[in-house]
Design a protein around this motif. Structure first.
Motif, PDB file in Angstrom:
ATOM      1  N   LEU A  47       4.650   9.655   6.806  1.00 21.32           N
ATOM      2  CA  LEU A  47       5.257  10.422   7.886  1.00 21.32           C
ATOM      3  C   LEU A  47       5.089  11.911   7.601  1.00 21.32           C
ATOM      4  CD1 LEU A  47       8.531   8.321   8.277  1.00 21.32           C
ATOM      5  CD2 LEU A  47       6.641   8.434   9.900  1.00 21.32           C
ATOM      6  N   GLN A  48       4.719  12.654   8.612  1.00 18.16           N
ATOM      7  CA  GLN A  48       4.410  14.067   8.429  1.00 18.16           C
ATOM      8  C   GLN A  48       5.632  14.973   8.580  1.00 18.16           C
ATOM      9  OE1 GLN A  48       1.307  14.965   7.310  1.00 18.16           O
ATOM     10  NE2 GLN A  48       1.145  12.727   7.221  1.00 18.16           N
ATOM     11  N   VAL A  49       6.639  14.496   9.292  1.00 16.41           N
ATOM     12  CA  VAL A  49       7.857  15.292   9.476  1.00 16.41           C
ATOM     13  C   VAL A  49       8.780  15.040   8.288  1.00 16.41           C
ATOM     14  CG1 VAL A  49       9.829  15.761  10.978  1.00 16.41           C
ATOM     15  CG2 VAL A  49       7.625  15.075  11.971  1.00 16.41           C
ATOM     16  N   LEU A  50       9.155  16.105   7.578  1.00 17.82           N
ATOM     17  CA  LEU A  50       9.866  15.960   6.315  1.00 17.82           C
ATOM     18  C   LEU A  50      11.204  15.251   6.455  1.00 17.82           C
ATOM     19  CD1 LEU A  50       9.159  19.419   4.619  1.00 17.82           C
ATOM     20  CD2 LEU A  50       8.073  17.224   4.161  1.00 17.82           C
ATOM     21  N   ASP A  51      11.927  15.503   7.551  1.00 22.42           N
ATOM     22  CA  ASP A  51      13.247  14.905   7.692  1.00 22.42           C
ATOM     23  C   ASP A  51      13.204  13.586   8.471  1.00 22.42           C
ATOM     24  OD1 ASP A  51      12.633  15.955  10.130  1.00 22.42           O
ATOM     25  OD2 ASP A  51      14.582  16.906  10.487  1.00 22.42           O
ATOM     26  N   GLN A  52      11.995  13.071   8.734  1.00 21.26           N
ATOM     27  CA  GLN A  52      11.856  11.808   9.456  1.00 21.26           C
ATOM     28  C   GLN A  52      11.813  10.663   8.453  1.00 21.26           C
ATOM     29  OE1 GLN A  52       8.363  11.629  11.881  1.00 21.26           O
ATOM     30  NE2 GLN A  52       8.995   9.789  12.979  1.00 21.26           N
ATOM     31  N   CYS A  53      12.565   9.596   8.710  1.00 20.50           N
ATOM     32  CA  CYS A  53      12.604   8.446   7.814  1.00 20.50           C
ATOM     33  C   CYS A  53      12.381   7.163   8.603  1.00 20.50           C
ATOM     34  CB  CYS A  53      13.938   8.365   7.080  1.00 20.50           C
ATOM     35  SG  CYS A  53      14.195   9.681   5.872  1.00 20.50           S
ATOM     36  N   ASN A  54      11.753   6.193   7.957  1.00 19.89           N
ATOM     37  CA  ASN A  54      11.545   4.896   8.576  1.00 19.89           C
ATOM     38  C   ASN A  54      12.865   4.135   8.614  1.00 19.89           C
ATOM     39  OD1 ASN A  54      10.748   2.213   9.221  1.00 19.89           O
ATOM     40  ND2 ASN A  54       8.712   2.600   8.402  1.00 19.89           N
ATOM     41  N   TYR A  55      13.226   3.683   9.801  1.00 26.44           N
ATOM     42  CA  TYR A  55      14.481   2.953  10.013  1.00 26.44           C
ATOM     43  C   TYR A  55      14.509   1.645   9.220  1.00 26.44           C
ATOM     44  CZ  TYR A  55      18.023   0.335  12.718  1.00 26.44           C
ATOM     45  OH  TYR A  55      19.103  -0.412  13.102  1.00 26.44           O
ATOM     46  N   ALA A  56      13.330   1.140   8.853  1.00 22.71           N
ATOM     47  CA  ALA A  56      13.240  -0.163   8.181  1.00 22.71           C
ATOM     48  C   ALA A  56      13.440  -0.073   6.673  1.00 22.71           C
ATOM     49  CB  ALA A  56      11.892  -0.814   8.480  1.00 22.71           C
ATOM     50  N   TRP A  57      14.070   0.994   6.208  1.00 18.13           N
ATOM     51  CA  TRP A  57      14.394   1.061   4.788  1.00 18.13           C
ATOM     52  C   TRP A  57      15.845   1.474   4.624  1.00 18.13           C
ATOM     53  CZ3 TRP A  57      12.981  -1.023   0.564  1.00 18.13           C
ATOM     54  CH2 TRP A  57      13.498  -0.568  -0.654  1.00 18.13           C
ATOM     55  N   GLY A  58      16.434   1.040   3.541  1.00 13.86           N
ATOM     56  CA  GLY A  58      17.816   1.365   3.236  1.00 13.86           C
ATOM     57  C   GLY A  58      18.415   0.280   2.377  1.00 13.86           C
TER      58      GLY A  58
ATOM     59  N   TRP B  16       0.837  -1.202   0.000  1.00 10.23           N
ATOM     60  CA  TRP B  16       0.000   0.000   0.000  1.00 10.23           C
ATOM     61  C   TRP B  16       0.870   1.249   0.000  1.00 10.23           C
ATOM     62  CZ3 TRP B  16      -0.619   4.429   2.675  1.00 10.23           C
ATOM     63  CH2 TRP B  16      -1.819   5.139   2.526  1.00 10.23           C
ATOM     64  N   ALA B  17       1.913   1.274   0.829  1.00  8.12           N
ATOM     65  CA  ALA B  17       2.782   2.445   0.932  1.00  8.12           C
ATOM     66  C   ALA B  17       3.495   2.735  -0.388  1.00  8.12           C
ATOM     67  CB  ALA B  17       3.799   2.249   2.053  1.00  8.12           C
ATOM     68  N   TRP B  18       3.996   1.682  -1.050  1.00 10.24           N
ATOM     69  CA  TRP B  18       4.678   1.887  -2.325  1.00 10.24           C
ATOM     70  C   TRP B  18       3.716   2.352  -3.413  1.00 10.24           C
ATOM     71  CZ3 TRP B  18       9.674   2.456  -2.940  1.00 10.24           C
ATOM     72  CH2 TRP B  18      10.539   1.935  -1.980  1.00 10.24           C
TER      73      TRP B  18
ATOM     74  N   GLN C  27      10.600   4.285   3.244  1.00 11.41           N
ATOM     75  CA  GLN C  27      11.241   5.188   4.197  1.00 11.41           C
ATOM     76  C   GLN C  27      10.372   6.372   4.621  1.00 11.41           C
ATOM     77  OE1 GLN C  27      14.721   7.009   2.510  1.00 11.41           O
ATOM     78  NE2 GLN C  27      13.681   7.692   0.645  1.00 11.41           N
ATOM     79  N   ASN C  28       9.394   6.732   3.826  1.00 11.61           N
ATOM     80  CA  ASN C  28       8.569   7.902   4.145  1.00 11.61           C
ATOM     81  C   ASN C  28       7.231   7.554   4.793  1.00 11.61           C
ATOM     82  OD1 ASN C  28      10.536   9.596   3.029  1.00 11.61           O
ATOM     83  ND2 ASN C  28       9.654   9.399   0.984  1.00 11.61           N
ATOM     84  N   TYR C  29       7.072   6.283   5.212  1.00 13.83           N
ATOM     85  CA  TYR C  29       5.804   5.833   5.781  1.00 13.83           C
ATOM     86  C   TYR C  29       6.040   5.081   7.085  1.00 13.83           C
ATOM     87  CZ  TYR C  29       3.491   7.088   1.425  1.00 13.83           C
ATOM     88  OH  TYR C  29       3.003   7.789   0.357  1.00 13.83           O
ATOM     89  N   GLU C  30       5.035   5.145   7.946  1.00  9.08           N
ATOM     90  CA  GLU C  30       5.037   4.373   9.182  1.00  9.08           C
ATOM     91  C   GLU C  30       4.066   3.213   9.016  1.00  9.08           C
ATOM     92  OE1 GLU C  30       4.717   5.091  14.013  1.00  9.08           O
ATOM     93  OE2 GLU C  30       3.869   6.576  12.638  1.00  9.08           O
ATOM     94  N   LYS C  31       4.476   2.027   9.421  1.00  8.11           N
ATOM     95  CA  LYS C  31       3.674   0.829   9.192  1.00  8.11           C
ATOM     96  C   LYS C  31       2.551   0.686  10.209  1.00  8.11           C
ATOM     97  CE  LYS C  31       4.195  -4.101   8.164  1.00  8.11           C
ATOM     98  NZ  LYS C  31       5.155  -5.218   8.031  1.00  8.11           N
ATOM     99  N   SER C  32       1.398   0.231   9.754  1.00  9.05           N
ATOM    100  CA  SER C  32       0.286  -0.081  10.650  1.00  9.05           C
ATOM    101  C   SER C  32       0.665  -1.213  11.587  1.00  9.05           C
ATOM    102  CB  SER C  32      -0.948  -0.509   9.851  1.00  9.05           C
ATOM    103  OG  SER C  32      -1.435   0.528   9.049  1.00  9.05           O
ATOM    104  N   LYS C  33       0.022  -1.246  12.734  1.00  4.59           N
ATOM    105  CA  LYS C  33       0.187  -2.358  13.660  1.00  4.59           C
ATOM    106  C   LYS C  33      -1.019  -3.289  13.522  1.00  4.59           C
ATOM    107  CE  LYS C  33       3.010   0.393  16.799  1.00  4.59           C
ATOM    108  NZ  LYS C  33       3.185   0.935  18.176  1.00  4.59           N
ATOM    109  N   SER C  34      -1.218  -4.175  14.465  1.00  5.67           N
ATOM    110  CA  SER C  34      -2.296  -5.151  14.359  1.00  5.67           C
ATOM    111  C   SER C  34      -3.671  -4.488  14.443  1.00  5.67           C
ATOM    112  CB  SER C  34      -2.169  -6.198  15.466  1.00  5.67           C
ATOM    113  OG  SER C  34      -2.430  -5.602  16.726  1.00  5.67           O
ATOM    114  N   ARG C  35      -4.663  -5.195  13.938  1.00 10.78           N
ATOM    115  CA  ARG C  35      -6.045  -4.713  14.006  1.00 10.78           C
ATOM    116  C   ARG C  35      -6.464  -4.478  15.454  1.00 10.78           C
ATOM    117  NH1 ARG C  35      -9.381  -5.186   9.780  1.00 10.78           N
ATOM    118  NH2 ARG C  35      -7.890  -6.652   8.863  1.00 10.78           N
ATOM    119  N   LYS C  36      -6.006  -5.362  16.341  1.00  7.28           N
ATOM    120  CA  LYS C  36      -6.352  -5.247  17.763  1.00  7.28           C
ATOM    121  C   LYS C  36      -5.816  -3.957  18.371  1.00  7.28           C
ATOM    122  CE  LYS C  36      -6.028  -7.791  22.131  1.00  7.28           C
ATOM    123  NZ  LYS C  36      -5.507  -9.025  22.796  1.00  7.28           N
TER     124      LYS C  36
END
Length: 289
Positions: free
Chosen positions: A156-167, A87-89, A139-148
């Motif tokens: 991500l709303q902060v321009l200089d913030q990046c997801n650690y799970a990409w690279g 979805w993010a891509w 890198q520019n998105y935060e992943k959803s957690k469980s439905r529960k």
């Protein structure tokens, strides 16, 4: 489409043609209702986004993934962990996707081993991992957690913030040695040590092997951000025989990079005789003292 990982004969399996997500949702019978493997790529691009497997029903699994990927908001992390990433891509790049599947009748552990083998084979050929396996995320998105949990991710709303799970992916490992050798897959493994030498294990990031002394085979391959703590846990488990442990410290790696390396090791093990270490995908009982 010269890359072998895009062909209908990849890895000695028989794959369906590539069908777009829209084609599959319009004609679900394009996907067989049987266990097997599936692969996903962006339309018009020659790299894979995701490789997965299911022991129940490919048609149900794939259509479930598509429905969640095509939602207006980022889907939750369940029932399919790849859906938020796809979805993010799509949201970021406008990519649309297509899927190809292969019917495979194997026991659970062997099917999961085949998945590791395909992921490793892809890494060796393409030079990097699929975009949505191993915990990788845009890198520019935060992943959803469980439905529960109720937490739904998004951009991500902060321009200089990046997801650690990409690279960058870790360098794919090439086959070398044997599963018990000191040079297996080109890594600098420690000698095999026993429970009395636990203090010699650094509490750092890395991968490890558990070897059964009776069978002289590898029983398990794993990764951890804290090797000493993880192996202390393993020492409490019932391996069915006396065991020793070998490890390789791999510092300055992200979580997904450790998982890539672990997967390469399991995939290479599977390539030898289409099997996985005895306890690779099983829950071991804790020994009571």
């Amino acid at each position: 489409m010269s890359q072998s990982f895009l062909k209908e004969t990849w890895a000695g399996l028989t794959w369906t043609p590539w069908y777009t997500f829209n084609q599959i949702m319009e004609t679900k019978s394009l996907i067989p209702a049987s266990p097997g493997m599936y692969r996903i790529k962006p339309i018009g691009l020659n790299h894979l986004m995701y490789i997965g497997q299911t022991g129940r029903n490919l048609r149900e699994r794939v259509t479930e993934l598509i429905r969640n990927t095509l939602k207006e908001q980022m889907p939750f992390n369940d029932p399919h962990t790849a859906a938020p990433s796809l979805w993010a891509w799509n949201d970021a790049e406008g990519w649309e996707f297509e899927c190809s599947v292969s019917e495979v009748e194997l026991p659970k552990e062997h099917r999961e081993g085949l998945e590791c083998f395909l992921l490793w084979s892809y890494r060796v050929e393409d030079g990097e991992s699929t975009f949505c396996n191993h915990g990788r995320f845009h890198q520019n998105y935060e992943k959803s957690k469980s439905r529960k949990s109720g937490f739904r991710g998004g951009k991500l709303q902060v321009l200089d913030q990046c997801n650690y799970a990409w690279g960058k992916s870790s360098s794919p490992l090439c086959f070398q040695g044997t599963p018990t050798s000191s040079d297996f897959m080109g890594l600098p493994w420690s000698n095999f040590i026993d429970i009395k030498q636990i203090s010699d294990i650094p509490n750092k990031r890395g991968v490890y092997r558990v070897k059964g002394l009776k069978t002289n085979t590898i029983l398990y391959i794993g990764q951890s951000k804290q090797l000493k703590n993880r192996l202390r846990e393993h020492m409490k488990k019932n391996w069915g025989q006396e065991v020793k442990y070998s490890f390789c410290v791999i510092e300055n790696t992200k979580d997904y990079q450790l998982k890539e390396i672990e997967n390469d090791l399991i995939g290479a093990f599977f390539s030898l005789d289409n099997s996985v270490p005895t306890y690779q995908f099983k829950n071991l009982k804790i020994i009571s003292y």
